[in-house]
Design a protein around this motif. Sequence first.
Motif, PDB file in Angstrom:
ATOM      1  N   GLY A  12      81.787  92.067  55.852  1.00  0.00           N
ATOM      2  CA  GLY A  12      83.059  92.031  55.133  1.00  0.00           C
ATOM      3  C   GLY A  12      82.860  91.478  53.739  1.00  0.00           C
ATOM      4  O   GLY A  12      82.411  90.343  53.583  1.00  0.00           O
ATOM      5  N   LYS A  13      83.159  92.282  52.717  1.00  0.00           N
ATOM      6  CA  LYS A  13      82.917  91.864  51.337  1.00  0.00           C
ATOM      7  C   LYS A  13      84.196  91.662  50.530  1.00  0.00           C
ATOM      8  O   LYS A  13      84.176  91.056  49.463  1.00  0.00           O
ATOM      9  N   ARG A  14      85.291  92.225  51.030  1.00  0.00           N
ATOM     10  CA  ARG A  14      86.545  92.121  50.284  1.00  0.00           C
ATOM     11  C   ARG A  14      87.589  91.369  51.115  1.00  0.00           C
ATOM     12  O   ARG A  14      87.707  91.591  52.317  1.00  0.00           O
ATOM     13  N   ARG A  15      88.345  90.507  50.444  1.00  0.00           N
ATOM     14  CA  ARG A  15      89.414  89.821  51.157  1.00  0.00           C
ATOM     15  C   ARG A  15      90.595  90.769  51.299  1.00  0.00           C
ATOM     16  O   ARG A  15      91.116  91.271  50.310  1.00  0.00           O
ATOM     17  N   CYS A  16      90.993  91.036  52.526  1.00  0.00           N
ATOM     18  CA  CYS A  16      92.099  91.959  52.801  1.00  0.00           C
ATOM     19  C   CYS A  16      93.358  91.159  53.096  1.00  0.00           C
ATOM     20  O   CYS A  16      93.451  90.498  54.142  1.00  0.00           O
ATOM     21  N   PRO A  17      94.359  91.197  52.211  1.00  0.00           N
ATOM     22  CA  PRO A  17      95.593  90.431  52.433  1.00  0.00           C
ATOM     23  C   PRO A  17      96.406  90.952  53.613  1.00  0.00           C
ATOM     24  O   PRO A  17      97.135  90.196  54.256  1.00  0.00           O
ATOM     25  N   ALA A  18      96.267  92.234  53.926  1.00  0.00           N
ATOM     26  CA  ALA A  18      97.035  92.809  55.033  1.00  0.00           C
ATOM     27  C   ALA A  18      96.499  92.357  56.386  1.00  0.00           C
ATOM     28  O   ALA A  18      97.253  92.120  57.328  1.00  0.00           O
ATOM     29  N   LEU A  19      95.155  92.223  56.494  1.00  0.00           N
ATOM     30  CA  LEU A  19      94.524  91.852  57.764  1.00  0.00           C
ATOM     31  C   LEU A  19      94.128  90.386  57.809  1.00  0.00           C
ATOM     32  O   LEU A  19      93.616  89.905  58.818  1.00  0.00           O
ATOM     33  N   SER A  20      94.345  89.681  56.695  1.00  0.00           N
ATOM     34  CA  SER A  20      94.030  88.245  56.604  1.00  0.00           C
ATOM     35  C   SER A  20      92.580  87.946  56.970  1.00  0.00           C
ATOM     36  O   SER A  20      92.286  87.098  57.817  1.00  0.00           O
ATOM     37  N   GLY A  21      91.664  88.699  56.356  1.00  0.00           N
ATOM     38  CA  GLY A  21      90.247  88.478  56.598  1.00  0.00           C
ATOM     39  C   GLY A  21      89.403  89.317  55.671  1.00  0.00           C
ATOM     40  O   GLY A  21      89.929  90.007  54.792  1.00  0.00           O
ATOM     41  N   LEU A  22      88.096  89.282  55.872  1.00  0.00           N
ATOM     42  CA  LEU A  22      87.188  90.071  55.043  1.00  0.00           C
ATOM     43  C   LEU A  22      87.018  91.463  55.636  1.00  0.00           C
ATOM     44  O   LEU A  22      86.921  91.621  56.857  1.00  0.00           O
ATOM     45  N   ILE A  23      86.970  92.445  54.772  1.00  0.00           N
ATOM     46  CA  ILE A  23      86.845  93.840  55.206  1.00  0.00           C
ATOM     47  C   ILE A  23      85.698  94.488  54.441  1.00  0.00           C
ATOM     48  O   ILE A  23      85.434  94.137  53.285  1.00  0.00           O
ATOM     49  N   CYS A  24      85.008  95.431  55.079  1.00  0.00           N
ATOM     50  CA  CYS A  24      83.914  96.119  54.386  1.00  0.00           C
ATOM     51  C   CYS A  24      84.496  97.162  53.431  1.00  0.00           C
ATOM     52  O   CYS A  24      85.644  97.594  53.583  1.00  0.00           O
ATOM     53  N   THR A  25      83.707  97.569  52.463  1.00  0.00           N
ATOM     54  CA  THR A  25      84.193  98.511  51.447  1.00  0.00           C
ATOM     55  C   THR A  25      84.556  99.864  52.054  1.00  0.00           C
ATOM     56  O   THR A  25      85.487 100.527  51.591  1.00  0.00           O
ATOM     57  N   GLU A  26      83.838 100.277  53.110  1.00  0.00           N
ATOM     58  CA  GLU A  26      84.115 101.582  53.728  1.00  0.00           C
ATOM     59  C   GLU A  26      85.474 101.589  54.418  1.00  0.00           C
ATOM     60  O   GLU A  26      86.266 102.513  54.243  1.00  0.00           O
ATOM     61  N   CYS A  27      85.754 100.571  55.198  1.00  0.00           N
ATOM     62  CA  CYS A  27      87.050 100.486  55.886  1.00  0.00           C
ATOM     63  C   CYS A  27      88.185 100.356  54.871  1.00  0.00           C
ATOM     64  O   CYS A  27      89.256 100.947  55.027  1.00  0.00           O
ATOM     65  N   CYS A  28      87.924  99.572  53.830  1.00  0.00           N
ATOM     66  CA  CYS A  28      88.933  99.398  52.777  1.00  0.00           C
ATOM     67  C   CYS A  28      89.253 100.741  52.130  1.00  0.00           C
ATOM     68  O   CYS A  28      90.414 101.080  51.915  1.00  0.00           O
ATOM     69  N   GLY A  29      88.213 101.526  51.863  1.00  0.00           N
ATOM     70  CA  GLY A  29      88.404 102.799  51.179  1.00  0.00           C
ATOM     71  C   GLY A  29      89.003 103.891  52.038  1.00  0.00           C
ATOM     72  O   GLY A  29      89.790 104.711  51.553  1.00  0.00           O
ATOM     73  N   THR A  30      88.658 103.913  53.321  1.00  0.00           N
ATOM     74  CA  THR A  30      89.106 105.019  54.181  1.00  0.00           C
ATOM     75  C   THR A  30      90.386 104.723  54.952  1.00  0.00           C
ATOM     76  O   THR A  30      91.084 105.643  55.366  1.00  0.00           O
ATOM     77  N   LYS A  31      90.692 103.443  55.136  1.00  0.00           N
ATOM     78  CA  LYS A  31      91.848 103.103  55.984  1.00  0.00           C
ATOM     79  C   LYS A  31      93.062 102.602  55.215  1.00  0.00           C
ATOM     80  O   LYS A  31      94.136 102.436  55.797  1.00  0.00           O
TER      81      LYS A  31
END
Length: 202
Positions: A12-31
């Motif tokens: 997990g490289k990005r902080r995701c405010p929706a999921l309250s945690g770190l998310i990988c760039t692929e999941c961030c981009g596709t989901k």
Amino acid sequence: MSRCISCNKKKGKRRCPALSGLICTECCGTKRLKEINCPPDCTYLKEAQLYSIVRVEEKPADFQRKQWDLFWYFESLIYKFLLEFSSFTDEELLDVISLMEKEYQTRKKNLFLPSLHPRSTRASKLKSILEEEFTKLEKQVNDFGLPIFTLDDFLKVLSFEKERIERYMRKNRNVGNNLFIQVLRSEVEAFTVQRRREKIYE
């Protein structure tokens, strides 16, 4: 290593405010906006939207200088409003501008039309702010006692902005509900910086 909160496989490289945690760039981009309910103010969402959008031609050749001045003032008023209502949508803005355009078209024909009300409360607030400022501008006169801005000037600016929003929404489907608003914000901020630079070199 902190694993992606979505796939639990990659880092997990990005902080995701929706999921309250770190998310990988692929999941961030596709989901994003599909499986993840991204908030409008997410930095990564904004960057992706502004990078991937289809730009719209936005410079009418027949705009006079005073109409450009009116246009930028109009956008700055919306920009200030958005500082308080960051989740305002393109649809709400289109509703406000469409109603104002209809009212000015009716006034131009010397017909009476009761004030039209947007569907949302906050859109009604923006419309009231714009109407109040436009009323002040309508009262301004030049050295010869003639109005600086005519009904045609206001109508031209409103129609131009309405068409821009409609084109952005039509050409950029499934990119979120506030894409045009992000474009407007970036425009006003860039214009403000440009004006400051011009003043420095005057």
